[in-house]
Scaffold this motif. Structure first.
Motif, PDB file in Angstrom:
ATOM      1  N   THR A  44      37.420  52.997  43.909  1.00 37.76           N
ATOM      2  CA  THR A  44      37.921  53.109  42.442  1.00 37.76           C
ATOM      3  C   THR A  44      39.287  52.340  41.968  1.00 37.76           C
ATOM      4  O   THR A  44      39.458  51.652  41.123  1.00 37.76           O
ATOM      5  N   TYR A  45      40.285  52.492  42.902  1.00 38.52           N
ATOM      6  CA  TYR A  45      41.540  51.735  42.844  1.00 38.52           C
ATOM      7  C   TYR A  45      41.128  50.247  42.743  1.00 38.52           C
ATOM      8  O   TYR A  45      41.951  49.794  41.778  1.00 38.52           O
ATOM      9  N   ASP A  46      40.408  49.886  43.303  1.00 42.71           N
ATOM     10  CA  ASP A  46      40.288  48.209  43.590  1.00 42.71           C
ATOM     11  C   ASP A  46      39.483  47.888  42.278  1.00 42.71           C
ATOM     12  O   ASP A  46      39.761  47.028  41.657  1.00 42.71           O
ATOM     13  N   GLN A  48      39.405  49.431  39.554  1.00 46.10           N
ATOM     14  CA  GLN A  48      40.319  49.267  38.217  1.00 46.10           C
ATOM     15  C   GLN A  48      41.358  48.347  38.278  1.00 46.10           C
ATOM     16  O   GLN A  48      42.119  48.498  37.097  1.00 46.10           O
ATOM     17  N   GLY A  50      43.257  47.461  41.288  1.00 47.42           N
ATOM     18  CA  GLY A  50      44.206  47.373  42.382  1.00 47.42           C
ATOM     19  C   GLY A  50      45.656  47.450  42.111  1.00 47.42           C
ATOM     20  O   GLY A  50      46.163  46.474  42.852  1.00 47.42           O
ATOM     21  N   GLY A  51      46.185  47.872  41.297  1.00 43.98           N
ATOM     22  CA  GLY A  51      47.595  47.982  40.926  1.00 43.98           C
ATOM     23  C   GLY A  51      47.780  46.535  40.326  1.00 43.98           C
ATOM     24  O   GLY A  51      49.074  46.104  40.709  1.00 43.98           O
ATOM     25  N   ARG A  76      38.241  59.383  50.185  1.00 44.21           N
ATOM     26  CA  ARG A  76      39.536  59.887  50.636  1.00 44.21           C
ATOM     27  C   ARG A  76      39.321  61.074  51.263  1.00 44.21           C
ATOM     28  O   ARG A  76      39.978  61.128  52.368  1.00 44.21           O
TER      29      ARG A  76
END
Length: 90
Positions: A44-46, A48, A50-51, A76
């Motif tokens: 999900t980080y990527d 959304q 990836g920062g 995780r």
């Protein structure tokens, strides 16, 4: 001034021209046919962005044509369990 951008998301390699159009798309070193489709998993980080580093990925996956769906896999927890089972990080 024209430039080429190479993008690597293993096992894919994509080369884009200055306008962002793909000029080469490989899967495991072999050319990908225009009608070939793949199922690719992202965390999900990527998805959304990836920062703020993967904004184009976020835009692509927000499109209904991406057929985005979620799974019940908790990566995780799987990573933590794997490290605890090994009892070391090397």
């Amino acid at each position: 001034m024209a430039f080429i951008v190479d993008v690597w998301i293993w096992p894919f390699a994509l080369t884009l021209d200055a306008g962002g159009a793909p000029t080469k798309f490989l899967h495991k070193g072999q050319p990908v046919a225009a009608d070939q489709r793949f199922i690719i998993g992202f965390i999900t980080y990527d998805v959304q962005s990836g920062g703020q580093q993967l904004m184009r990925t976020r835009d692509i996956l927000a499109n209904p044509a991406a057929k985005r769906r979620t799974t019940t896999i908790d990566t995780r927890s799987a990573l933590i369990d794997g490290i605890l089972n090994r009892k070391e990080i090397s």
